[in-house]
Design an enzyme around this catalytic site. Structure first.
Site, PDB file in Angstrom:
ATOM      1  N   ARG A 190       2.329  10.031  -0.123  1.00 23.57           N
ATOM      2  CA  ARG A 190       1.740  10.144  -1.454  1.00 23.57           C
ATOM      3  C   ARG A 190       1.251  11.565  -1.661  1.00 23.57           C
ATOM      4  O   ARG A 190       0.757  12.201  -0.740  1.00 23.57           O
ATOM      5  CB  ARG A 190       0.562   9.174  -1.610  1.00 23.57           C
ATOM      6  N   ASP A 224       0.731  -2.636   7.120  1.00 24.14           N
ATOM      7  CA  ASP A 224       1.101  -3.332   5.898  1.00 24.14           C
ATOM      8  C   ASP A 224       1.778  -4.677   6.176  1.00 24.14           C
ATOM      9  O   ASP A 224       2.408  -4.866   7.211  1.00 24.14           O
ATOM     10  CB  ASP A 224       2.093  -2.448   5.122  1.00 24.14           C
ATOM     11  N   HIS A 258       3.510  -8.128   3.615  1.00 24.72           N
ATOM     12  CA  HIS A 258       3.626  -8.831   2.346  1.00 24.72           C
ATOM     13  C   HIS A 258       3.847 -10.295   2.638  1.00 24.72           C
ATOM     14  O   HIS A 258       4.718 -10.655   3.410  1.00 24.72           O
ATOM     15  CB  HIS A 258       4.741  -8.216   1.499  1.00 24.72           C
ATOM     16  N   GLN A 274       0.650   2.525   7.010  1.00 26.12           N
ATOM     17  CA  GLN A 274      -0.182   1.379   6.663  1.00 26.12           C
ATOM     18  C   GLN A 274       0.042   0.243   7.653  1.00 26.12           C
ATOM     19  O   GLN A 274       1.150   0.051   8.131  1.00 26.12           O
ATOM     20  CB  GLN A 274       0.194   0.866   5.271  1.00 26.12           C
ATOM     21  N   CYS A 330       6.216  -2.176  -0.318  1.00 28.84           N
ATOM     22  CA  CYS A 330       6.545  -3.475  -0.910  1.00 28.84           C
ATOM     23  C   CYS A 330       7.972  -3.584  -1.464  1.00 28.84           C
ATOM     24  O   CYS A 330       8.589  -4.642  -1.287  1.00 28.84           O
ATOM     25  CB  CYS A 330       5.519  -3.933  -1.932  1.00 28.84           C
ATOM     26  N   HIS A 353      -0.181  -8.583  -1.075  1.00 25.40           N
ATOM     27  CA  HIS A 353      -0.077  -7.305  -0.361  1.00 25.40           C
ATOM     28  C   HIS A 353      -1.326  -7.224   0.496  1.00 25.40           C
ATOM     29  O   HIS A 353      -2.420  -7.456  -0.010  1.00 25.40           O
ATOM     30  CB  HIS A 353      -0.155  -6.108  -1.299  1.00 25.40           C
ATOM     31  N   LYS A 392      -8.144  -8.610  -6.172  1.00 22.76           N
ATOM     32  CA  LYS A 392      -8.034  -7.986  -4.859  1.00 22.76           C
ATOM     33  C   LYS A 392      -9.343  -8.057  -4.107  1.00 22.76           C
ATOM     34  O   LYS A 392     -10.406  -8.303  -4.684  1.00 22.76           O
ATOM     35  CB  LYS A 392      -7.608  -6.531  -5.006  1.00 22.76           C
TER      36      LYS A 392
END
Length: 735
Positions: free
Chosen positions: A451, A471, A473, A469, A422, A602, A556
Site C-alpha cells: 500500500r 489474513d 477469509h 497480513q 481478498c 475478512h 467490524k
RNA sequence: GCCACCGUAGCUCAGUGGUAGAGCACUCCCUUGGUAAGGGAGAGGUCAUGGGUUCAAGUCCCAUUGGUGGCUCCA
C-alpha cells in the site's frame, strides 16, 4: 427552586439557585475541597456555575473512590494548564506570540500559537517555561469566567490584535470570518464557544479580569491555578490553523498536567521508558530488521534474527488456525487490474495503492500512438461494459457508474501489486462448487500486500508500504456468521494470553442508521451487528460500540491491545462483508438446491506481522520469551581450555533444535556475560573445568539477579525443551 | 503529501569557515581469567547526494534523498 439529583439517585432541594460549589459543600466539606468542576445533565461546567433549574449533577473531582484519576477532572486540569502554559510562554518568549487554539487531549494538552518573525521558541526555552508554569500554579490565582456582549467582545479581541481569537469568536458566532480566508469549519471540539444563540462571548482570566492573563475560551476550567497540581511543556510540532494546509502555519506546543507532581513524574518516567523500548532502536541494536533507502521507504528487510521472531510467531498463529479448521493457501503478490476493478479496490483506493504495472510493449505502443499521460490514466481506470453490467446487476445498484465504462479496444490492461488478499481468495473459493455442507470455507494466508502510505506516515515496523497480513477469509452462510466471529475472537484471546498481553479491548464498529451508504439488507446488518456484540460479550472482553464506524459493506471489530507499560496499540480487524459475494458472483448450493451468496468475513486479527512484531518488540523491550528469542542459549566458556566441552554442550542443544551459540571470543567471562545480557539472551551457560568434569552447566537466566547454579547438562536440555514447547518460563527466565 | 528539525566510521556521538575525532564493535598480539566490559596495536570516513558562495566548506546557501516529530490520510 432547583431540585438537584445526585449520581446515587438522591435528591436535594434548594430554595435559591445554587452553584456546583454550594452543592458540593452541602454534601460534605471534603467534597467541597476536592471539587474541580460540575457535570450538569452530562455537561461538564465550571464549579462556580449557578444552577437555577432542576438538574442531575455530579461533582467532578481529581479521582474516584478507587483513587483512579477521573477523566473529567483531568480534562479540566489540562484545559486550565493549557492557559497557564500559554501565559508562561508569553512571559518567556514575548507578548508578540499569538495564541490560537489550546485544547486538552487524551494524554495532556497543546496550544497552537503564532510566533512572529524574529521570535523563536525552541526546547532551549522549556526550562524557563516550566519554571514560570510552576510559579503561576503556586500563585494559586482564581480562574475567573466572565461574559462580554458580542460586539464589545469582538472589539476587545480586535484591539488586542490576535486574528486567531477574532476568527474563533466569529466562527463561534456563526459569522463569516473578517480576518481569515479559506479553511474548513471550526473544530468540532474547539476551545471556543459553539455556534449558539449566546449573545455574548466568554473569557477566562487566570486571576482577575483586567489585571491578569486572559483568553477567549468556552471553558470549563478548574477554580484556581493551584488546582492544576503539576504541569510541564513536552515538545514542539507544527500544525496549521484549523488543520488547513493553505492556512497559517502555527507552532503546536505540547504539554501535560496531573493533579500531583508525583503523577507527572510517573508519566514522564513512563515516556522515557517507552522511548527506550522503541522498536526501531531495539531492532537495530538486536539486529532484527533493516530498512534500506536503496530498497525503498517502508519496505522491511528481515534479518536472520528478526526472521526467527516473525517465523515463530507465524508458526504459533498457524498452529492455532489449524485447530480452528482453517486451510492454508498461497497466492501471488500481483494480480490483473480487472481483478481489482471487480473487487472495487481500483480505482476507489487509487491514492493508497502503488501505481499499476503496464506491460512494456503495451506502453510502447501507447507512446507511439501519441497517447497522453492523462489519456492513458483514464484508459487504465476504465471498466469494460461486460464487467460493469455484471457487477451492477449482482449488486442491484449502479456500483460502476456509466462514465467509467469504456470500449474494450480503448482499455489498457495491467497488473497491480496487491493491496489486499481478498480478491485472490475469492477466486479460489469461486474456482470450485460448494455445498452448504462444506461451509464455512476458511482460507488463510500470510499474504503480503503493498500500500502506498504517505511518506510522512511511515514509521519503523508499524507503518510500512509492504506488509504481511495474518489474513483469512471465511466464506460462510449467514447463520454461521456469529460462530465464526466468535472463533476469531477466541483465537485472539489465546494468542494474547500466551504473549502476556492480558489487557485488551475491542471496538465494535456499527452502521450509522441514518445513513444510506451501506450495502446489504437491514435485516442482515442487524444480525451481524448483534453477532459482533454477542461475541465480544461472551468472551468477557471490554468493548465499546461505535456507531458510524462500520465499513460500508458490513460491521467490524477492531482489536486494541495494551502493552506492558500501558500503551494501546490498534492491531487487526474482523469485518463482515455482504458485498464481496456479489462482486465476485460467489455462490454455494443450499439445502433447497438453489445457489446462495456466501457472507465473507475478512479477518486479520493481528493486522500485519510487521506491525505485530513491532508491538511485541516494544512490549518485551527486546527481551523475548525463550520460544520467540532469536538466540535462546549462549554458552560462555571460562577460558578456551573449556572450549571443547562448550562445543559438546552446544551440540547437545542444537541436536534438539534449541537455538544456541558458543562464545569463542578471547575474553573474560565477565565481558561475555555483559555482552550476552545486552543482547537479552534468555539463558547463559557458564562452563569451566568444574562443569566439564561433572557434565554440568552453570545457568544464568535473564532477569534473575543471582545465577541458578550448576545443573546437569542433560537436565538443562530437557528443561529448556519443555520451556520452549510450553511457551512458559520453566527455567525461570524473566523479561 | 505538508511543516519543522536532523543526516560525520558498523553503532552511539563530539567537531560554530583553516590538516576529520572519541568510545564501543571489527582484525591482530599479549592475557587463560568462575558470573554485567583485562591490556596493547591496527584497520576503518568522496562528513547522505548534487550544485553554489569563499583563498579555503563537515561547518554558510540552494536542490535532491533519507530519518525524526507533528499535521493530513489510513480498505
Amino acid at each position: 427552586m432547583p431540585t438537584i439529583t445526585l449520581p446515587d439517585g438522591s435528591k436535594k432541594s434548594f430554595d435559591k439557585p445554587v452553584s456546583g460549589k454550594d452543592i458540593a459543600a452541602s454534601i460534605g466539606a471534603g467534597l467541597a475541597k476536592a471539587a474541580l468542576g460540575v457535570k450538569i445533565d452530562g455537561e461538564l461546567r465550571d464549579l462556580a456555575t449557578v444552577i437555577d433549574r432542576d438538574a442531575s449533577i455530579s461533582i467532578v473531582t481529581e479521582r474516584d473512590r478507587q483513587k483512579v484519576l477521573d477523566k473529567d477532572g483531568l480534562y479540566l486540569i489540562r484545559h486550565s494548564a493549557a492557559h497557564v502554559m500559554a501565559e508562561a510562554i508569553q512571559d518567556v518568549i514575548g507578548k508578540e506570540v499569538q495564541i490560537a487554539y489550546g485544547p486538552p487531549t487524551d494524554t495532556g494538552f497543546f496550544y497552537d500559537m503564532y510566533v512572529p518573525e524574529g521570535k523563536k521558541i525552541s526546547s532551549d526555552h522549556f526550562a524557563a517555561i516550566n519554571k514560570r508554569i510552576a510559579e503561576i500554579i503556586a500563585e494559586n490565582r482564581p480562574i475567573t469566567r466572565y461574559e462580554v456582549a458580542t460586539n464589545d467582545g469582538l472589539s476587545k479581541l480586535k484591539a488586542e490584535g490576535n486574528k486567531y481569537k477574532v476568527d474563533n469568536a466569529e466562527r463561534a458566532l456563526g459569522m463569516p470570518s473578517s480576518v481569515y480566508k479559506g479553511g474548513k469549519p471550526a473544530f468540532a471540539d474547539a476551545s471556543v464557544a459553539r455556534p449558539s444563540a449566546s449573545p455574548s462571548l466568554t473569557f477566562y482570566a487566570t486571576g482577575n479580569p483586567g489585571q491578569n492573563w486572559e483568553d477567549l475560551c468556552r471553558g470549563p476550567h478548574v477554580p484556581s491555578t493551584g488546582r492544576i497540581g503539576a504541569a510541564c511543556v513536552l515538545s514542539l510540532a507544527s500544525a496549521y490553523w484549523h488543520g488547513d494546509e493553505n492556512s497559517d502555519r502555527l507552532i503546536r506546543v505540547y504539554g501535560t498536567a496531573f493533579p500531583t507532581q508525583a503523577e507527572l513524574d510517573e508519566y514522564l518516567k513512563q515516556k522515557e521508558e517507552a522511548a527506550k523500548r522503541d522498536h526501531r532502536v531495539i531492532g537495530k541494536h538486536l539486529r532484527l530488521f533493516h530498512i534500506d533507502e536503496d530498497v525503498g521507504q517502508g519496505l522491511i528487510l528481515w534479518t536472520p534474527r528478526g526472521s526467527i521472531v516473525r517465523k515463530e510467531l507465524q508458526n504459533f498463529i498457524s498452529a492455532e488456525l489449524k485447530k480452528q479448521g482453517y486451510t492454508e493457501v498461497f497466492t501471488p503478490h500481483i494480480g490483473r487490474l480487472e481483478l481489482y476493478k471487480t473487487s472495487g479496490h481500483f480505482p476507489y483506493y487509487k491514492d493508497s495503492q502503488f501505481a499499476p504495472i503496464v506491460e512494456r510493449q503495451a506502453l510502447e505502443e501507447l507512446c507511439k500512438s501519441g497517447c497522453s499521460c492523462a489519456e492513458m490514466m483514464s484508459r487504465v481506470d476504465g471498466v469494460s461494459a461486460r464487467l460493469a453490467a455484471g457487477i451492477n446487476e449482482r449488486t442491484k445498484a449502479t456500483t460502476i457508474a456509466a462514465d467509467r465504462i469504456m470500449a474494450d479496444d480503448k482499455l489498457v490492461d495491467g497488473f497491480m501489486l496487491k493491496p489486499m488478499n481478498c480478491p485472490h481468495h475469492a477466486k479460489i473459493f469461486g474456482s470450485s462448487p460448494h455445498s452448504y455442507r462444506d461451509m464455512p470455507v476458511r482460507l488463510a494466508e500470510f499474504g503480503t500486500v503493498y500500500r502506498w502510505e504517505q511518506s510522512g506516515e511511515l514509521n519503523g515496523l508499524t507503518r510500512v508500504r509492504g506488509f504481511t497480513q495474518d489474513d483469512a477469509h471465511l466464506f460462510c452462510t449467514e447463520d454461521q456468521v456469529p460462530a465464526e466471529i466468535q472463533g476469531c475472537l477466541s483465537l485472539v484471546k489465546t494468542i494474547f494470553n500466551v504473549l502476556g498481553m492480558k489487557d485488551y479491548r475491542v471496538r465494535v464498529g456499527l452502521r450509522d442508521k441514518d445513513s444510506n451508504k451501506y450495502t446489504g439488507s437491514a435485516e442482515s446488518w442487524d444480525k451481524a451487528e448483534a453477532a459482533c456484540i454477542a461475541a465480544a460479550q461472551s468472551l468477557g472482553v471490554t468493548f465499546s460500540q461505535e456507531p458510524g464506524e462500520a465499513a460500508f459493506y458490513g460491521p467490524k471489530i477492531d482489536f486494541v491491545v495494551k502493552d506492558v507499560i500501558g500503551r494501546e496499540w490498534q492491531l487487526g480487524t474482523v469485518q463482515v462483508d455482504y458485498q464481496m459475494g456479489n462482486r465476485f458472483d460467489l455462490s454455494y448450493i443450499g439445502p433447497d438446491n438453489k445457489a446462495h451468496r456466501p457472507v465473507v468475513i475478512h479477518r486479520a486479527p493481528f493486522g500485519s506481522m510487521e506491525r505485530f512484531c513491532g508491538v511485541l518488540i516494544e512490549h518485551f523491550a527486546g527481551a523475548f520469551p525463550t520460544w520467540l528469542s532469536p538466540e535462546q542459549v549462549r554458552i560462555l566458556p571460562i577460558s578456551d581450555k573449556t572450549l571443547d566441552y562448550g562445543r559438546e554442550a552446544l551440540a547437545a542443544l542444537q541436536a534438539v533444535g534449541v537455538r544456541a551459540t558458543l562464545d569463542e571470543s578471547n575474553e573474560r567471562v565477565q565481558a561475555k556475560i555483559k555482552v550476552a545480557a545486552d543482547e537479552k539472551i534468555p539463558y547463559m551457560l557458564i562452563v569451566g573445568p568444574r562443569d566439564a568434569e561433572n557434565k554440568a552447566v552453570s545457568v544464568r537466566a535473564r532477569g534473575v539477579e543471582k545465577d541458578l547454579g550448576a545443573m546437569p547438562l542433560a537436565k538443562f536440555v530437557a528443561d529448556i525443551q519443555a520451556e520452549i514447547a510450553s511457551k512458559s518460563a520453566v527455567l525461570g527466565v524473566k523479561p
